[in-house]
Write an enzyme that holds these catalytic residues in place. Sequence first.
Site, PDB file in Angstrom:
ATOM      1  N   PHE A 241       0.812  -1.225   0.000  1.00 19.08           N
ATOM      2  CA  PHE A 241       0.000   0.000   0.000  1.00 19.08           C
ATOM      3  C   PHE A 241       0.841   1.270   0.000  1.00 19.08           C
ATOM      4  O   PHE A 241       0.351   2.340   0.347  1.00 19.08           O
ATOM      5  CB  PHE A 241      -0.980   0.005   1.182  1.00 19.08           C
ATOM      6  CG  PHE A 241      -1.793  -1.246   1.301  1.00 19.08           C
ATOM      7  CD1 PHE A 241      -2.664  -1.621   0.288  1.00 19.08           C
ATOM      8  CD2 PHE A 241      -1.677  -2.077   2.407  1.00 19.08           C
ATOM      9  CE1 PHE A 241      -3.419  -2.782   0.383  1.00 19.08           C
ATOM     10  CE2 PHE A 241      -2.426  -3.246   2.509  1.00 19.08           C
ATOM     11  CZ  PHE A 241      -3.294  -3.604   1.499  1.00 19.08           C
ATOM     12  N   GLY A 509       2.290  -0.339 -12.039  1.00 17.15           N
ATOM     13  CA  GLY A 509       3.069  -1.566 -12.102  1.00 17.15           C
ATOM     14  C   GLY A 509       2.678  -2.464 -13.262  1.00 17.15           C
ATOM     15  O   GLY A 509       3.466  -2.692 -14.187  1.00 17.15           O
ATOM     16  N   ARG A 589      -8.179  -1.336 -20.102  1.00 13.11           N
ATOM     17  CA  ARG A 589      -8.571  -2.725 -20.330  1.00 13.11           C
ATOM     18  C   ARG A 589      -8.283  -3.521 -19.063  1.00 13.11           C
ATOM     19  O   ARG A 589      -7.218  -3.371 -18.462  1.00 13.11           O
ATOM     20  CB  ARG A 589      -7.758  -3.287 -21.503  1.00 13.11           C
ATOM     21  CG  ARG A 589      -8.203  -4.662 -21.943  1.00 13.11           C
ATOM     22  CD  ARG A 589      -7.601  -4.986 -23.291  1.00 13.11           C
ATOM     23  NE  ARG A 589      -7.880  -6.348 -23.688  1.00 13.11           N
ATOM     24  CZ  ARG A 589      -7.001  -7.112 -24.339  1.00 13.11           C
ATOM     25  NH1 ARG A 589      -5.818  -6.624 -24.672  1.00 13.11           N
ATOM     26  NH2 ARG A 589      -7.322  -8.342 -24.672  1.00 13.11           N
ATOM     27  N   THR A 595      -9.004 -10.858 -10.311  1.00 12.60           N
ATOM     28  CA  THR A 595      -8.146 -10.115  -9.393  1.00 12.60           C
ATOM     29  C   THR A 595      -8.410  -8.615  -9.484  1.00 12.60           C
ATOM     30  O   THR A 595      -8.189  -7.886  -8.520  1.00 12.60           O
ATOM     31  CB  THR A 595      -6.665 -10.427  -9.654  1.00 12.60           C
ATOM     32  OG1 THR A 595      -6.404 -10.310 -11.054  1.00 12.60           O
ATOM     33  CG2 THR A 595      -6.310 -11.821  -9.181  1.00 12.60           C
ATOM     34  N   GLN A 599      -9.167  -6.157  -6.406  1.00  7.33           N
ATOM     35  CA  GLN A 599      -8.378  -4.947  -6.188  1.00  7.33           C
ATOM     36  C   GLN A 599      -9.293  -3.728  -5.999  1.00  7.33           C
ATOM     37  O   GLN A 599      -9.097  -2.922  -5.094  1.00  7.33           O
ATOM     38  CB  GLN A 599      -7.489  -4.766  -7.430  1.00  7.33           C
ATOM     39  CG  GLN A 599      -6.560  -3.614  -7.392  1.00  7.33           C
ATOM     40  CD  GLN A 599      -5.267  -3.983  -6.729  1.00  7.33           C
ATOM     41  OE1 GLN A 599      -5.223  -4.805  -5.820  1.00  7.33           O
ATOM     42  NE2 GLN A 599      -4.193  -3.391  -7.171  1.00  7.33           N
ATOM     43  N   GLY A 662      -4.381   0.813 -15.296  1.00  9.98           N
ATOM     44  CA  GLY A 662      -3.908   0.626 -13.916  1.00  9.98           C
ATOM     45  C   GLY A 662      -5.054   0.799 -12.939  1.00  9.98           C
ATOM     46  O   GLY A 662      -5.838   1.740 -13.038  1.00  9.98           O
ATOM     47  N   GLY A 664      -4.689  -0.032  -9.310  1.00 14.68           N
ATOM     48  CA  GLY A 664      -4.248  -0.256  -7.932  1.00 14.68           C
ATOM     49  C   GLY A 664      -4.875   0.675  -6.917  1.00 14.68           C
ATOM     50  O   GLY A 664      -5.073   0.303  -5.765  1.00 14.68           O
ATOM     51  N   GLU A 665      -5.153   1.907  -7.320  1.00 13.06           N
ATOM     52  CA  GLU A 665      -5.521   2.903  -6.316  1.00 13.06           C
ATOM     53  C   GLU A 665      -6.915   3.482  -6.460  1.00 13.06           C
ATOM     54  O   GLU A 665      -7.508   3.957  -5.494  1.00 13.06           O
ATOM     55  CB  GLU A 665      -4.457   4.011  -6.309  1.00 13.06           C
ATOM     56  CG  GLU A 665      -3.197   3.472  -5.677  1.00 13.06           C
ATOM     57  CD  GLU A 665      -1.930   4.214  -6.041  1.00 13.06           C
ATOM     58  OE1 GLU A 665      -1.485   5.012  -5.221  1.00 13.06           O
ATOM     59  OE2 GLU A 665      -1.373   3.975  -7.130  1.00 13.06           O
TER      60      GLU A 665
HETATM   61 MO1  MOS Z   1       1.117   2.928  -3.885  1.00 16.70          MO
HETATM   62  S1  MOS Z   1       0.663   4.337  -2.477  1.00 16.70           S
HETATM   63  O1  MOS Z   1       1.721   3.825  -5.153  1.00 16.70           O
HETATM   64  O2  MOS Z   1       2.049   1.751  -3.206  1.00 16.70           O
END
Ligand code: MOS
Length: 704
Positions: A241, A509, A589, A595, A599, A662, A664-665
């Site tokens: 995180f 990533g 995409r 997963t 996420q 992306g 992730g956030e």
């Molecule tokens: Mo994240 S806060 O870019 O690991």
Amino acid sequence: MTTATKGSVGTAHTRVEGRDKVTGAARYAAEIPFAELAHGWLVLSTVARGRIRALDTEAVLRMPGVLTVLHHHNAPRVDNDYVGLLGVPPDPSVALFQNDRVVHMGWPVALVVAETSEQAREAAEALVVTYDQEPHDVAFSAERQAEAYPVDGHAPGVMEKGDLEARLASSAVVVDAQYTTPEEHHNPMEPHAATALWEGGRLEVVDSNQGTSWVAGELANLFSLDPASVRVRSEHVGGGFGSKGVRAHQVAAVLAATVLQRPVRVVMTRRQMFSLAGYRSPTAQRVRLGADADGRLRALEHQSLNMTSSVHEFVEPSAAASRAMYDADAHHTASRIVRLDVPTPTWMRAPGEAPGSFALESALDELAERCGIDPIELRLRNEPAVGPVSGLPFSSRNLIACFREGARRFGWADRDPRPGVRRDGRWLLGTGTAAASFPAGAMPSTAAVTAEADGTFTVGINAADIGTGARTALTLVAADALGVPTDRVRVRIGDSDLGPAMIAGGSTGTRSWAWAVTAAAEELRQSLAPGADIPPEGITVRSNTAEAIGALAQKERHSFGAQFAEVAVDPATGEVRVRRMLGIFAAGRIVNPLTARNQLVGGMIWGISMALHEEAVRDRATGGVYGADLAGYHVAAHADIPHVEADWVDDPDPDDPVGIKGIGEIGIVGAAAAVANAVWHATGVRHRHLPIRPDRVLMADGDA
Ligand code: MOS
């Protein structure tokens, strides 16, 4: 030699390492055995500011199993005067034991190393350290604005367009509100852990981190080593995180392994993580919106203040998050910091966007109320054609599609806009919405893809799978680029010897790694003659995406989303329960729906946690965090979380070889605002301070 297969990207695939994880075969950093392993235990300061007067090491060195005690008198020197891989000097907090200064409560002052972890801990707890204590100041509040200053972090500190005061003065409707968010901690399930050893003249570190190239590079700098002589591995990571970069545990382990010339492991305890792992700074934000009576914005101001340590600048760029969202003739955003005697904060999932979206998207809801306009309609009216401040075109912007699809599925059309009118027994019910956005970026990476003699393929990419499913996503991407089924692809990650690659961070990533993997795999596929023999060592193609990424045109590149929440509020107890939540995202995409949903839902759950529960309270007397553990710091548990649904609209990135943006956030962005807006709809009270605790609800005063 390859046969065409149905594409793997976009189809649900369980984690390739899932079986290893559920059977315990997957080993985390602190579980990997080493011969002759010694254990280090960090000793942290019990004062928030001052100097170490003395360490009584004599008694501790006589305790069972104790091998050494490292501190500022005897630790090897490190070099902390370099520009690190992220373009700034490293946080001096990782230059352990270099002088007698203590700059925050829980500052590392010594490392006790012993034969067993238990012996190290007992000795560390017995070590008497005395201090020349100095007065400290950890009192963060909006009033500190006077001594604050703007800093450019990963976004410019200040951006201003147009005459703000003039536009506010001529606006038909003005919202002027202050919002705060508390100090929040990452609390990954797996604590930080590293083992360091010297092997054949090379430094080897087995660690839990978000990027081994990054950690290896910083360790090479700190210890003045040739980067090629440092190897860092990080195979499985139980969450990061943003907290798992270069931290005290790796440096302590390297110092001790160097002194003792044997492997040394250092693991942070949960409590130690509250002062050594970074955290999200509290924020104090002010948003001023000026609009015409029909809700069209004329002025948008977003000011944000966060705290940092006395030794390193870190900005939580909450105001920067407003720059791509809505246009206004006058558009002013500024993120500022104030220095206090606290640990340096760091990135935590959606740094800037998570707290910034709480303020901006709450203010938009207040504006909708004042204008008598539906909150979704208000956002449609303020949809910009180009970047509101930059003037750049959007690579793609599908925010409206998210709101339309979300509204349909959530049942928004039936909503009575009046607050405090819906009930279910003792519960007041309300619904709320908020927008989400997060930058979509890619960073240069290298990859290698090998065609093996047995017809399988090995992908080497220094990715980090911090629980995101990156390893699995890259397997799907490689399979498609090679035109083979996934069972013929094995992906190796988490080893700095694989070559430089982007960290698991900034939601970049998977996109960055997939780009490099695709480039190498496609070239390999083209170079393999059908039916040709593969030599025993295989045929390897390497890629480096630096040039391709450098050639990308300047654009506003973002993911978007629409968050919806329904809450029930008990006015007698102040309890807020989220009853359901829906997030619809336009986030490129989607490589692996299984997963990806995980996420996004994870981010939304953290948004609920942020809205209602999480709050680290700093004790002004000691300078430390009260109840620094998972009992004192409540992270949303199962019982707090209702049915949470995440889905997406079609939004392939036009400039990415795979179409990825992306994810992730973005799941956490806007989530807390949607909950807070729903609480207003339920009760008629605006809650501008997180978390929305029962006491705040009971006082029916959101400004308390
Ligand atoms: Mo994240 S806060 O870019 O690991």
